[in-house]
Design an enzyme around this catalytic site. Sequence first.
Site, mmCIF file in Angstrom:
data_model
loop_
_atom_site.group_PDB
_atom_site.id
_atom_site.type_symbol
_atom_site.label_atom_id
_atom_site.label_comp_id
_atom_site.label_asym_id
_atom_site.label_seq_id
_atom_site.Cartn_x
_atom_site.Cartn_y
_atom_site.Cartn_z
ATOM 1 N N HIS A 111 -4.243 -0.977 7.759
ATOM 2 C CA HIS A 111 -4.034 0.609 7.558
ATOM 3 C C HIS A 111 -5.422 0.921 6.517
ATOM 4 O O HIS A 111 -6.243 0.077 6.439
ATOM 5 C CB HIS A 111 -2.844 0.768 6.615
ATOM 6 C CG HIS A 111 -1.637 0.314 6.904
ATOM 7 N ND1 HIS A 111 -0.348 0.026 6.125
ATOM 8 C CD2 HIS A 111 -0.939 0.171 8.345
ATOM 9 C CE1 HIS A 111 0.441 -0.429 6.890
ATOM 10 N NE2 HIS A 111 0.327 -0.268 8.199
ATOM 11 N N ASP A 115 0.718 -1.222 0.090
ATOM 12 C CA ASP A 115 -0.154 -0.032 0.026
ATOM 13 C C ASP A 115 0.715 1.252 0.025
ATOM 14 O O ASP A 115 1.963 1.452 -0.224
ATOM 15 C CB ASP A 115 -0.902 0.080 1.019
ATOM 16 C CG ASP A 115 -0.307 0.220 2.523
ATOM 17 O OD1 ASP A 115 0.821 0.417 2.423
ATOM 18 O OD2 ASP A 115 -1.160 0.062 3.692
ATOM 19 N N HIS A 116 0.302 2.293 0.170
ATOM 20 C CA HIS A 116 0.680 3.824 0.184
ATOM 21 C C HIS A 116 1.736 4.061 1.280
ATOM 22 O O HIS A 116 2.709 4.969 1.070
ATOM 23 C CB HIS A 116 -0.286 4.727 0.207
ATOM 24 C CG HIS A 116 -1.040 4.821 1.561
ATOM 25 N ND1 HIS A 116 -2.085 3.742 1.526
ATOM 26 C CD2 HIS A 116 -0.965 5.363 2.627
ATOM 27 C CE1 HIS A 116 -2.613 3.969 2.746
ATOM 28 N NE2 HIS A 116 -1.926 4.896 3.177
ATOM 29 N N THR A 117 2.018 3.155 2.261
ATOM 30 C CA THR A 117 2.611 3.327 3.550
ATOM 31 C C THR A 117 4.233 2.810 3.104
ATOM 32 O O THR A 117 5.062 2.805 3.963
ATOM 33 C CB THR A 117 2.317 2.834 4.806
ATOM 34 O OG1 THR A 117 2.257 1.465 4.715
ATOM 35 C CG2 THR A 117 0.962 3.399 4.926
ATOM 36 N N ARG A 118 4.263 1.828 1.861
ATOM 37 C CA ARG A 118 5.380 1.303 1.759
ATOM 38 C C ARG A 118 6.346 1.721 0.512
ATOM 39 O O ARG A 118 5.641 1.946 -0.567
ATOM 40 C CB ARG A 118 5.263 -0.378 1.588
ATOM 41 C CG ARG A 118 4.357 -0.860 2.726
ATOM 42 C CD ARG A 118 5.326 -0.896 3.843
ATOM 43 N NE ARG A 118 4.763 -1.879 5.041
ATOM 44 C CZ ARG A 118 4.240 -1.322 6.028
ATOM 45 N NH1 ARG A 118 4.253 -0.144 6.250
ATOM 46 N NH2 ARG A 118 3.624 -2.033 7.162
ATOM 47 N N HIS A 122 12.421 -5.196 10.103
ATOM 48 C CA HIS A 122 11.170 -4.747 10.651
ATOM 49 C C HIS A 122 11.161 -4.926 12.419
ATOM 50 O O HIS A 122 11.814 -5.885 12.709
ATOM 51 C CB HIS A 122 10.008 -5.634 9.946
ATOM 52 C CG HIS A 122 8.826 -5.357 10.518
ATOM 53 N ND1 HIS A 122 8.233 -5.770 11.662
ATOM 54 C CD2 HIS A 122 7.869 -4.456 9.786
ATOM 55 C CE1 HIS A 122 6.966 -5.015 11.899
ATOM 56 N NE2 HIS A 122 6.649 -4.488 10.572
ATOM 57 N N LYS A 154 4.655 -11.326 4.751
ATOM 58 C CA LYS A 154 3.874 -10.377 5.316
ATOM 59 C C LYS A 154 2.912 -9.753 4.332
ATOM 60 O O LYS A 154 1.979 -9.262 4.681
ATOM 61 C CB LYS A 154 4.870 -8.983 5.668
ATOM 62 C CG LYS A 154 5.527 -9.392 7.127
ATOM 63 C CD LYS A 154 6.139 -7.910 7.624
ATOM 64 C CE LYS A 154 5.325 -6.901 8.319
ATOM 65 N NZ LYS A 154 4.755 -5.911 7.683
ATOM 66 N N HIS A 207 -0.333 -10.003 16.444
ATOM 67 C CA HIS A 207 0.209 -9.095 17.090
ATOM 68 C C HIS A 207 0.087 -8.786 18.528
ATOM 69 O O HIS A 207 -0.066 -7.592 19.041
ATOM 70 C CB HIS A 207 -0.103 -7.675 16.369
ATOM 71 C CG HIS A 207 0.250 -7.814 15.103
ATOM 72 N ND1 HIS A 207 0.741 -8.707 14.103
ATOM 73 C CD2 HIS A 207 0.481 -6.626 14.049
ATOM 74 C CE1 HIS A 207 0.856 -8.121 12.976
ATOM 75 N NE2 HIS A 207 1.011 -6.980 12.959
ATOM 76 N N LYS A 255 8.719 2.713 14.446
ATOM 77 C CA LYS A 255 9.788 1.730 13.719
ATOM 78 C C LYS A 255 11.370 2.294 14.020
ATOM 79 O O LYS A 255 12.049 1.719 14.196
ATOM 80 C CB LYS A 255 9.448 1.566 12.200
ATOM 81 C CG LYS A 255 8.262 0.843 11.984
ATOM 82 C CD LYS A 255 7.966 0.398 10.591
ATOM 83 C CE LYS A 255 6.715 -0.447 10.496
ATOM 84 N NZ LYS A 255 6.493 -0.640 8.927
ATOM 85 N N GLN A 280 3.564 4.851 11.945
ATOM 86 C CA GLN A 280 4.853 4.201 11.434
ATOM 87 C C GLN A 280 6.127 4.591 11.758
ATOM 88 O O GLN A 280 7.054 3.845 12.038
ATOM 89 C CB GLN A 280 4.698 4.730 9.888
ATOM 90 C CG GLN A 280 3.536 3.951 9.187
ATOM 91 C CD GLN A 280 3.723 2.361 9.020
ATOM 92 O OE1 GLN A 280 4.625 1.886 8.963
ATOM 93 N NE2 GLN A 280 2.458 1.754 8.799
#
Length: 424
Positions: A108, A72-75, A174, A184, A200, A298, A295
């Site tokens: 997300h 997605d857009h976060t990666r 990660h 993942k 999680h 991390k 995010q």
Amino acid sequence: MTKVKIPYSKRFLEVEIPDRNLLAILESKAHAYKVESTQEDIVNKALDNPIGSPKLEELVKGKKNLVLITSDHTRPVPSKVTLPILLRRIRAVNPKIDITILIATGFHRPTTKDEMINKFGQEIVNNEVIINHVSEDYTSMVHVGTLPSGGELLLNKLAMEAEVLISEGFIEPHFFAGFSGGRKSVLPGVASAKTVMANHCSEFIASEFARSGVIENNPIHIDMLYAAKQAKLAFILNVVIDSEKNIINAFAGDSELAHVKGCKFVMELASVKAVKADIAISSNGGYPLDQNLYQSVKGMTAAEATCMDGGVIIMVSACNDGHGGQSFYDNIANAKSPREVLDKVIKVGRNETLPDQWEFQILARILDKFTVILVSDLCDPEMIKKMHMEHAATFEEALERALKIKGKYATITVIPDGVSVVVR
């Protein structure tokens, strides 16, 4: 003064660290890794030489449909490079195959059309079938079994009903799964919220094996690997990128074997020795990973690994998209202290995991030991302060405040890109 470039949003901050304070600059060797081949050549070479698997072309011959899981857009997966190659090679041997691109949003929010265009390119958005996975839409899920941990495994129907299921992604350290990539794509990528939360759980997040760079005995990884096998993830293309988000290597083939080989390559580049300091400076690698505070935890974990207890972490992260999760925000902001969060969360059962619990558990762990100053001129300072952190609009302001807290001779370790390293 030593000048250091720190990624921030879509640019870099060039900051100055006093030489008398600076102990070390910890960087992944990936950022200096030189390749002579083009990104396209690197990807095609990996696809021509799959690890533990027939070639992609052999897998798709004669098949009616295929689901391609993408990030997605976060990666920062360079899908503008990888997707056209994958689609071209598939259709070269099977022009009539029905292809669906399934965006692995995990827990997300859905990726917007503008974000799709930015990530995949206008042509792919206009001409391909692209569907967002929605983890809380249980009508789109199918029961697959029980995870090794005991959690219920519910996965996206599209993925489970595909004749061929493949995925693309990237491999980096990660902070609790060991490495991104590979399995993942399925868990958490196209799993239900219920499954993600079981995987999680607080017990697993607290495990000494649920750490950056660790796969062996990692309970979170074990669940994820099982989910990928149950989904019959037939083939992966995983890339490794440098600080400019350019591809420096690629691994294709069997979802476990190719991923393991990629992880070994990343570990050789990313492993750095901790240099304990009074002040640790980190970032989340810039856009797209530093769009929100969720995010950005991390990158904080890299600083956590090299900061002395009671020290100060300066976190450079744009957070222009806010906190990134309402439950994440509420559970930190509504607590009197980080310790209260930790005491509460450790009592939560595996199958009662709260939304975003893993993220606020790790953030609380960090806040319980360190003062965190978040540097951003693109987010709401009050949001940061309510979450038990300090806010600074500039790096210079944050450094001045940190030196007041720890003294003018305080030692400093800098990690320019916190998500790219494994600090040991």
